[in-house]
Enzyme design. Structure first.
Site, PDB file in Angstrom:
ATOM      1  N   SER A  50       0.824  -1.211   0.000  1.00 31.68           N
ATOM      2  CA  SER A  50       0.000   0.000   0.000  1.00 31.68           C
ATOM      3  C   SER A  50       0.859   1.262   0.000  1.00 31.68           C
ATOM      4  O   SER A  50       0.497   2.259  -0.624  1.00 31.68           O
ATOM      5  CB  SER A  50      -0.967  -0.009   1.183  1.00 31.68           C
ATOM      6  OG  SER A  50      -0.265  -0.051   2.401  1.00 31.68           O
ATOM      7  N   CYS A  80      -6.770  -6.841   0.336  1.00 31.35           N
ATOM      8  CA  CYS A  80      -5.511  -6.668   1.076  1.00 31.35           C
ATOM      9  C   CYS A  80      -5.018  -5.217   0.961  1.00 31.35           C
ATOM     10  O   CYS A  80      -5.636  -4.331   1.529  1.00 31.35           O
ATOM     11  CB  CYS A  80      -4.474  -7.680   0.603  1.00 31.35           C
ATOM     12  SG  CYS A  80      -3.099  -7.864   1.753  1.00 31.35           S
ATOM     13  N   HIS A 173      -6.929 -12.859   0.103  1.00 31.78           N
ATOM     14  CA  HIS A 173      -6.669 -12.833  -1.337  1.00 31.78           C
ATOM     15  C   HIS A 173      -7.505 -13.885  -2.082  1.00 31.78           C
ATOM     16  O   HIS A 173      -6.986 -14.955  -2.396  1.00 31.78           O
ATOM     17  CB  HIS A 173      -5.190 -13.104  -1.624  1.00 31.78           C
ATOM     18  CG  HIS A 173      -4.284 -12.027  -1.153  1.00 31.78           C
ATOM     19  ND1 HIS A 173      -4.134 -10.840  -1.825  1.00 31.78           N
ATOM     20  CD2 HIS A 173      -3.472 -11.952  -0.073  1.00 31.78           C
ATOM     21  CE1 HIS A 173      -3.267 -10.076  -1.184  1.00 31.78           C
ATOM     22  NE2 HIS A 173      -2.859 -10.724  -0.114  1.00 31.78           N
ATOM     23  N   GLU A 175      -8.109 -13.895  -5.033  1.00 31.86           N
ATOM     24  CA  GLU A 175      -7.483 -14.079  -6.351  1.00 31.86           C
ATOM     25  C   GLU A 175      -6.376 -15.119  -6.341  1.00 31.86           C
ATOM     26  O   GLU A 175      -5.903 -15.526  -7.399  1.00 31.86           O
ATOM     27  CB  GLU A 175      -6.962 -12.727  -6.879  1.00 31.86           C
ATOM     28  CG  GLU A 175      -5.699 -12.190  -6.207  1.00 31.86           C
ATOM     29  CD  GLU A 175      -5.942 -11.458  -4.883  1.00 31.86           C
ATOM     30  OE1 GLU A 175      -7.046 -11.562  -4.327  1.00 31.86           O
ATOM     31  OE2 GLU A 175      -4.997 -10.787  -4.410  1.00 31.86           O
TER      32      GLU A 175
END
Lengths: 191, 302
Positions: A50, A80, A173, A175
């Site tokens: 981030s 996240c 996550h 993904e």
């Protein structure tokens, strides 16, 4: 209606999100500059770092562009690091965020990489509760849910997926798993 | 950790978690740092991660002597100073250093040829660890051997501390070309390919089918400019390590930020031009032809 999705592609595992959207048959584009947000119906903010993403969003003009995009009530899905970027309050350490969803987030709230874990959690929607495999990597922890924020999934006693209006976040996550549930939820919300 | 929290349904240290952290670092820059102040500068410049070590490769090359894992105090200070993942190097084959780095909480361990090897025959059994490992390679066989030992990320070796990108380019192109060739082979050719590569058959078969490495593939060794980072990304690297290139340059902060931008916008020459203006002095490079074989760091490991 065919929807056009965007995946913020400045840094992080945006290709993994793209692969999930491919499996759902959705059309998506990598977003690296503000003009690419034109015509996008739903934006995915991926995992990554981030602190890095904030700088790259500033220099590319995407910080303001995404704030403007979200101000129109358009859908956003942050996982996240993506969740950290769209949360209202961020601690450990405090850093600025877009404030698109009224939650508090503690960065690295479950520890360092050695504490990263694959854990079974529960996802719930209109059809009821169902188990979901969740991958937490140096994950942020949701520490506060504001009024109007709905919990969508829980794990280890924490809310790990939440929604307010058209903003969805997950501290894990989806993904990185084979489970399309979270992405399908977002795509259906956009459509 | 999940056990300590009173939950027994969690798994730590899985390959998915190890490669997963590498996934999060894609499109970013991992910077070598030797002090907590440098780590903070790296984080403030947009690094996705820092690599803690005692001396940067250019100094190891200049000063000689045995290069070892960083000091405990330094690693602790760096982990305290930044919120991004902290990697640390251990010597090839030195599993005791790796055990200590894991216990200290390092987020990734680089079993690195930049340090003086501790074992001339064996790399570390990386499956024995919960902490993920990154290893260098010069070709596909070396990459697949390291993956066969449990590495969760591969990087080119390049020639660390040289400020010269030519070796990283050679290594990235070699891996890509050999990968491409594997995908053209018929099934009965793969066992011989595995023998020739010196790589595990099962991994060779998997890679021949998918056409890509089963773990993320990053660039390292000789990156000194934003253009170098762009070149490696265009050659197929998924992220970039910068060793001596930043803190051995004239203006580390400006250069660090520029390489971060260049790695993200690697395909956009306009951005590359903008960030490359007024960069200050790059580190002084070394012509690889003038390096004697014994002085090359890339020949360490096998």
């Amino acid at each position: 209606m065919a929807v056009e999705l965007g995946v913020l592609g400045l840094q992080g595992d945006y290709a993994a999100h793209g692969a999930m959207l491919d499996r759902l048959g959705a059309t998506w584009h990598v977003i690296k500059k503000p003009s690419q947000l034109d015509g996008i119906d739903g934006l995915v903010m991926p995992g990554g770092e981030s602190t890095t993403l904030i700088k790259l969003m500033d220099s590319s003009g995407l910080w303001k562009a995404i704030a403007d995009y979200a101000a129109l009530g358009k859908p956003v899905f942050g996982t996240c690091a993506g969740m950290i970027l769209v949360a209202k309050d961020v601690i450990n350490p405090a850093q600025r965020s877009l404030g698109l969803i009224d939650i508090g987030v503690e960065r690295n709230g479950y520890g360092r990489q050695i504490d990263s874990a694959e854990v079974g959690g529960i996802f719930r929607d209109a059809e009821g509760n169902r188990p979901m495999d969740m991958v937490f990597i140096r994950a942020p922890r949701i520490t506060r849910l504001g009024d109007g924020v709905e919990a969508l999934a829980e794990c280890r006693g924490d809310v790990v997926m939440a929604r307010q209006d058209r903003v969805v976040v997950a501290s894990f996550h989806p993904e990185l798993t084979d489970d399309l549930t979270a992405h399908r939820y977002f795509v259906e919300m956009v459509a | 950790m999940s056990e300590k929290n009173g939950h027994s349904n969690g798994h730590t240290g899985t390959l998915r978690l190890k490669t997963g952290l590498a996934e999060m670092l894609k499109g970013g820059v991992i910077m070598d740092v030797v002090t907590a102040d440098q780590a903070k500068i790296a984080e403030d410049s947009g690094a996705t991660s820092v690599m803690a070590l005692e001396r940067v490769p250019a100094d190891i090359r200049a000063e000689g002597g045995v290069a070892r894992m960083s000091s405990i105090e330094l690693l602790r200070e760096i982990m305290e100073a930044v919120s991004i993942p902290v990697m640390a190097k251990c010597r090839i084959g030195h599993f005791a250093e790796a055990q200590m780095l894991q216990a200290l909480g390092a987020d990734y361990v680089d079993e690195s040829e930049v340090l003086t090897p501790a074992d001339e025959h064996f790399h570390i059994d990386k499956f024995a660890f919960d902490v993920p490992f990154v290893c260098g390679c010069r070709n596909l066989g070396e990459a697949l051997r390291r993956i066969g030992e449990g590495a969760a990320m591969i990087r080119t070796k390049g020639e660390a501390g040289s400020g010269n990108i030519v070796e990283a380019v050679r290594h990235m192109r070699t891996v890509t070309d050999e990968l491409r060739r594997l995908t053209t082979l018929r099934p009965e050719q793969l066992m011989t390919a595995a023998k020739d590569l010196g790589a595990p058959y099962e991994i060779v078969r998997m890679v021949a089918e998918s056409g890509k490495l089963p773990v993320p593939n990053f660039a390292a060794g000789g990156v000194a400019t934003p253009a170098d980072a762009s070149l490696m990304m265009q050659l197929g690297a998924e992220a970039v390590f910068v060793g001596s290139g930043i803190f051995k340059s004239g203006d580390p902060i400006v250069r660090a930020k520029a390489i971060v931008e260049a790695t993200t916008h690697y395909e956009d020459p306009d951005v590359l031009i903008r960030v490359s203006e007024n960069l200050g002095e790059a580190m002084v490079g070394i012509n690889i032809d003038t390096l004697e074989e014994k002085d090359k760091l890339q020949t360490r490991g096998w």
